[in-house]
Enzyme design. Structure first.
Site, PDB file in Angstrom:
ATOM      1  N   ASP A 163      -8.014  -7.572   0.707  1.00 45.13           N
ATOM      2  CA  ASP A 163      -7.091  -7.660   1.847  1.00 45.13           C
ATOM      3  C   ASP A 163      -7.894  -7.307   3.091  1.00 45.13           C
ATOM      4  OD1 ASP A 163      -6.840  -4.447   1.488  1.00 45.13           O
ATOM      5  OD2 ASP A 163      -6.254  -5.112   3.501  1.00 45.13           O
ATOM      6  N   ASP A 196       0.851  -1.173   0.000  1.00 46.72           N
ATOM      7  CA  ASP A 196       0.000   0.000   0.000  1.00 46.72           C
ATOM      8  C   ASP A 196       0.895   1.234   0.000  1.00 46.72           C
ATOM      9  OD1 ASP A 196      -2.869   1.161   1.962  1.00 46.72           O
ATOM     10  OD2 ASP A 196      -2.255   1.472  -0.102  1.00 46.72           O
TER      11      ASP A 196
HETATM   12  C1  LIG Z   1      -9.957  -1.539   6.574  1.00 53.80           C
HETATM   13  N1  LIG Z   1     -10.569  -0.677   5.611  1.00 53.80           N
HETATM   14  C2  LIG Z   1      -9.823  -0.063   4.658  1.00 53.80           C
HETATM   15  N2  LIG Z   1      -8.486  -0.254   4.483  1.00 53.80           N
HETATM   16  C3  LIG Z   1      -8.133   0.580   3.469  1.00 53.80           C
HETATM   17  C4  LIG Z   1      -6.862   0.835   2.921  1.00 53.80           C
HETATM   18  C5  LIG Z   1      -5.650   0.087   3.458  1.00 53.80           C
HETATM   19  C6  LIG Z   1      -5.559  -1.333   2.880  1.00 53.80           C
HETATM   20  C7  LIG Z   1      -4.300  -1.987   3.390  1.00 53.80           C
HETATM   21  C8  LIG Z   1      -3.270  -2.278   2.521  1.00 53.80           C
HETATM   22  C9  LIG Z   1      -2.073  -2.862   2.998  1.00 53.80           C
HETATM   23  C10 LIG Z   1      -1.944  -3.154   4.348  1.00 53.80           C
HETATM   24  C11 LIG Z   1      -0.681  -3.767   4.867  1.00 53.80           C
HETATM   25  F1  LIG Z   1      -0.428  -3.292   6.097  1.00 53.80           F
HETATM   26  F2  LIG Z   1      -0.792  -5.068   4.922  1.00 53.80           F
HETATM   27  F3  LIG Z   1       0.316  -3.493   4.065  1.00 53.80           F
HETATM   28  C12 LIG Z   1      -2.962  -2.888   5.233  1.00 53.80           C
HETATM   29  C13 LIG Z   1      -4.160  -2.291   4.753  1.00 53.80           C
HETATM   30  C14 LIG Z   1      -6.767   1.811   1.895  1.00 53.80           C
HETATM   31  N3  LIG Z   1      -5.543   2.110   1.326  1.00 53.80           N
HETATM   32  C15 LIG Z   1      -5.457   3.110   0.387  1.00 53.80           C
HETATM   33  N4  LIG Z   1      -4.263   3.417  -0.153  1.00 53.80           N
HETATM   34  N5  LIG Z   1      -6.536   3.817  -0.044  1.00 53.80           N
HETATM   35  C16 LIG Z   1      -7.775   3.545   0.437  1.00 53.80           C
HETATM   36  O1  LIG Z   1      -8.754   4.226   0.036  1.00 53.80           O
HETATM   37  C17 LIG Z   1      -7.923   2.512   1.459  1.00 53.80           C
HETATM   38  C18 LIG Z   1      -9.196   2.228   2.001  1.00 53.80           C
HETATM   39  C19 LIG Z   1      -9.281   1.263   3.014  1.00 53.80           C
HETATM   40  N6  LIG Z   1     -10.337   0.834   3.763  1.00 53.80           N
END
Ligand SMILES: CNc1nc2c(CCc3ccc(C(F)(F)F)cc3)c3[nH]c(N)nc(=O)c3cc2[nH]1
Length: 380
Positions: free
Chosen positions: A274, A100
């Site tokens: 994820d 991410d």
């Molecule tokens: C829990 N809900 C949620 N998680 C969201 C996430 C995180 C996703 C993520 C990716 C990698 C990891 C890692 F720790 F395993 F690497 C952990 C979590 C988002 N990430 C981005 N960039 N835009 C979004 O608009 C967005 C919306 C999100 N709703």
């Protein structure tokens, strides 16, 4: 050395195999291997899926694991990961890794954040040191991590938010997406995903998809959801968002979700997921099973000799009784969270394999009815 801008390396591709209604089954071909979709990607925040060796992760059938720019830039830093040969070598995971871009974690974990048009300044939640993330810095960090799939640097607005606030945030994220793409180094079998924003507003989601597809990415994530809007609003947003996305590219719904969320989102055209739930639940004695979730700290399991699930396709499921797991959690033994994380991730992977097989043989609707009936039954 060709100028990487014009380098026509065939980046990663997603190839469809079958569809059933809006649901799709296919394969994501990358530099680090091919992954069947739909796929659930275990969260490996700081270069480890907490409590799991990579052999254990592989044994569950996982194809892609996640890493995180925010956490890794703070510790051990991107330069050190690069010196150690990149995430694949450092964490002994030869398969694809998706990282991410860090903006979401800054807003949820970082301290004293200052957001401006150029990017975000924040203090580390670890030692208070000052850091900066911009589309260029985030993309460069993901390059140093050797991420197979790089995510565009975006802002994920908290919900509820006014349409005006959502529009302003989404438009900035689209400008950041263009800068992220400009900073991306094209390499054979690697890819970068744009992230659709716009909250639950159809017109904003449409504008965002238009902006991202004009830039052109190897895949598209649906961001800005799973931030407290609830399943009904998430599904209704998907109902009008996925049909507007390119048919020939993978779709990744970020941060989702429970088994019921996964089923409903696959049926609305999502390919990749994820969620911290299965691993976080594993650390808090919450076990996912075919009959819904159970809390193994509960005294009713103290002498329950049954295993967690009738399946014995992982070293955990067919071997350990609920009574033993209950004991481990009551005794605060580290083996408890390890075994239960393993079980929960294996359950999620088995569920995705079941769903994928049903898409291929056109029986997804029947499977959905059966799964929801069983989840509702509660523990047997
Ligand atoms: C829990 N809900 C949620 N998680 C969201 C996430 C995180 C996703 C993520 C990716 C990698 C990891 C890692 F720790 F395993 F690497 C952990 C979590 C988002 N990430 C981005 N960039 N835009 C979004 O608009 C967005 C919306 C999100 N709703």
């Amino acid at each position: 050395m060709s100028d990487h801008k014009t380098d026509h390396a065939t980046k990663m591709t997603w190839v469809p195999e079958a569809s059933c209604g809006m649901a799709r089954a296919g394969h994501l071909h990358t530099r680090h291997g091919t992954v069947p979709t739909p796929t659930f990607m275990p969260v490996g925040t700081v270069g480890t899926v907490k409590g799991m060796t990579m052999d254990a992760v592989r044994s569950t059938g996982a194809g892609i694991v996640l890493g995180n720019t925010y956490h890794l830039m703070l510790r051990p830093t991107a330069d050190r990961v690069q010196k150690l040969g990149g995430l694949h070598r450092m964490m002994d995971w030869p398969g694809p890794i998706l990282t991410d871009s860090g903006g979401f974690q800054v807003m949820s974990l970082g301290a004293l954040r200052k957001l401006d048009e150029d990017g975000v300044t924040f203090r580390s939640h670890i030692d208070g040191s000052k850091h900066r993330l911009t589309p260029e810095i985030s993309t460069d960090i993901q390059f140093k991590l050797d991420a197979t799939i790089t995510m565009a640097f975006d802002e994920c607005p908290a919900l509820p938010a006014t349409p005006e606030a959502l529009r302003k945030s989404m438009e900035m994220s689209m400008r950041w997406a263009a800068r992220s793409r400009e900073a991306f180094v094209a390499r054979e079998g690697y890819g970068q995903f744009g992230i659709v924003q716009g909250g639950t507003e159809r017109d904003l989601r449409e504008y965002s998809i238009k902006a991202l597809t004009e830039i052109g990415f190897e895949g598209y994530a649906i961001g800005g959801l799973a931030v407290g809007e609830g399943q009904e609003l998430m599904f209704s947003t998907l109902d009008f968002t996925t049909p507007m996305l390119p048919q020939d590219k993978a779709r990744y719904l970020m941060g989702v979700g429970t088994p019921d969320d996964l089923l409903g989102a696959v049926m609305r055209g999502v390919d990749m997921f994820d969620c911290v739930m299965p691993s976080r639940a594993g650390r808090t004695a919450r076990a996912y099973t075919e009959r819904g979730a159970i809390n193994l700290r509960n005294a009713r399991f103290a002498e329950d000799t049954r295993t967690l699930t009738p399946h014995d396709d992982t070293p955990v499921a067919g071997r350990y009784s609920r009574a033993y797991l209950h004991h481990l959690f009551r005794a605060n033994e580290m083996l408890g969270p390890m075994l239960l994380t393993w079980h929960n991730l294996a359950y999620y992977q088995r569920l995705m394999r079941q769903i994928r097989a049903a898409i291929v043989d056109g029986t997804l609707d029947a499977l959905a009815v059966k799964l929801r009936e069983d989840w509702a039954k509660g523990d047997w």
